[in-house]
Scaffold this active site. Structure first.
Site, PDB file in Angstrom:
ATOM      1  CG  ASP A  19      -2.040   0.980   1.127  1.00  0.00           C
ATOM      2  OD1 ASP A  19      -2.366   1.398  -0.006  1.00  0.00           O
ATOM      3  OD2 ASP A  19      -2.596   1.343   2.178  1.00  0.00           O
ATOM      4  CG  ASN A  67      -7.562  -2.166  -5.901  1.00  0.00           C
ATOM      5  OD1 ASN A  67      -6.572  -2.896  -5.802  1.00  0.00           O
ATOM      6  ND2 ASN A  67      -7.915  -1.338  -4.923  1.00  0.00           N
TER       7      ASN A  67
END
Length: 241
Positions: A19, A67
């Protein structure tokens, strides 16, 4: 019965939620895709660091089922990056004896990408070094739902007795059925959540939430985290005398 792992043993399987690529790029005044490209380069360094750290299995979270909610341009850029990464790194991974597999639902991925994924899995299937698993269009809940459907179909077809189903049955239907459960899960970028990643498999994993953004995550920091893991007592609900 699960045997407790005593102090002094490092993680055999490390899973990473990579991330912070977008924030890293934004901090540098660059578009988010610039950060994703930087993050892809970081993967190679961490894969190469695994043998010295005693890590046999590395699983990385590349693209989640959630996503797809990102902008169309970012999603398209990520899919292009995945195709480019596989094409560019295939020979290097083969030379370094890395076995690659992909987990996740491939149905929404474009045919060219799926073909590249299939070819890389086949090309490296004989490799005996690090096992690199890349999660693309992966979500833990989605994985369990897909596994449950396959299990239910086997029950309906008479191949599985429902009375024999226990907590050891479902893992045989998961995407990770050939992998050991992760010992250590690392999330970069300062966020302290697991984001639907390896929900079943990580029931007894140790977690490390670190502030480093993924493109800045180094092999040295990786080694430090795996070394620190060896000092933990993993009891799995038991008491170690």
């Amino acid at each position: 019965m699960i045997k407790p792992i005593r102090e002094g043993k490092g993680p055999r399987h490390v899973a990473i939620i990579m991330d912070g690529n977008g924030r890293w790029a934004t901090q540098k005044g660059k578009p988010r895709l610039f950060g994703h490209h930087a993050g892809a380069k970081r993967v190679r360094e961490i894969v190469e660091a695994c043998p010295d750290a005693g890590v046999k299995y590395l699983t990385i979270f590349a693209f989640s089922t959630e996503n797809w909610k990102r902008t169309q341009s970012e999603v398209a850029g990520l899919m292009s990056l995945f195709r480019r990464y596989i094409s560019r790194e295939a020979q290097s991974l083969l030379r370094e004896n890395v076995q690659v597999r992909f987990i996740g639902d491939r149905i929404k991925l474009d045919d060219k990408l799926v073909t590249l994924m299939d070819d890389l899995e086949l090309m490296t299937s004989h490799c005996t070094g690090v096992n690199l698993t890349i999660a693309i269009n992966y979500g833990g809940r989605d994985e369990v739902a897909r596994a449950t459907r396959r299990l239910a179909q086997d029950v309906a077809d008479g191949r599985l007795d429902p009375r024999a189903v226990n907590e050891e049955t479902l893992p045989r239907y998961l995407d990770t059925c050939v992998l050991p459960d992760p010992d250590l899960v690392i999330r970069t970028s300062g966020e302290a959540r697991i984001s639907n990643f390896l929900l079943w498999q990580s029931a007894y994993a140790e977690y490390e939430f670190i502030d480093t953004l993924w493109p800045d995550f180094t092999a040295a920091e990786f080694a430090q985290l795996t070394k620190a893991f060896s000092g933990r007592d993993r009891r799995f609900g038991a008491v170690i005398a």
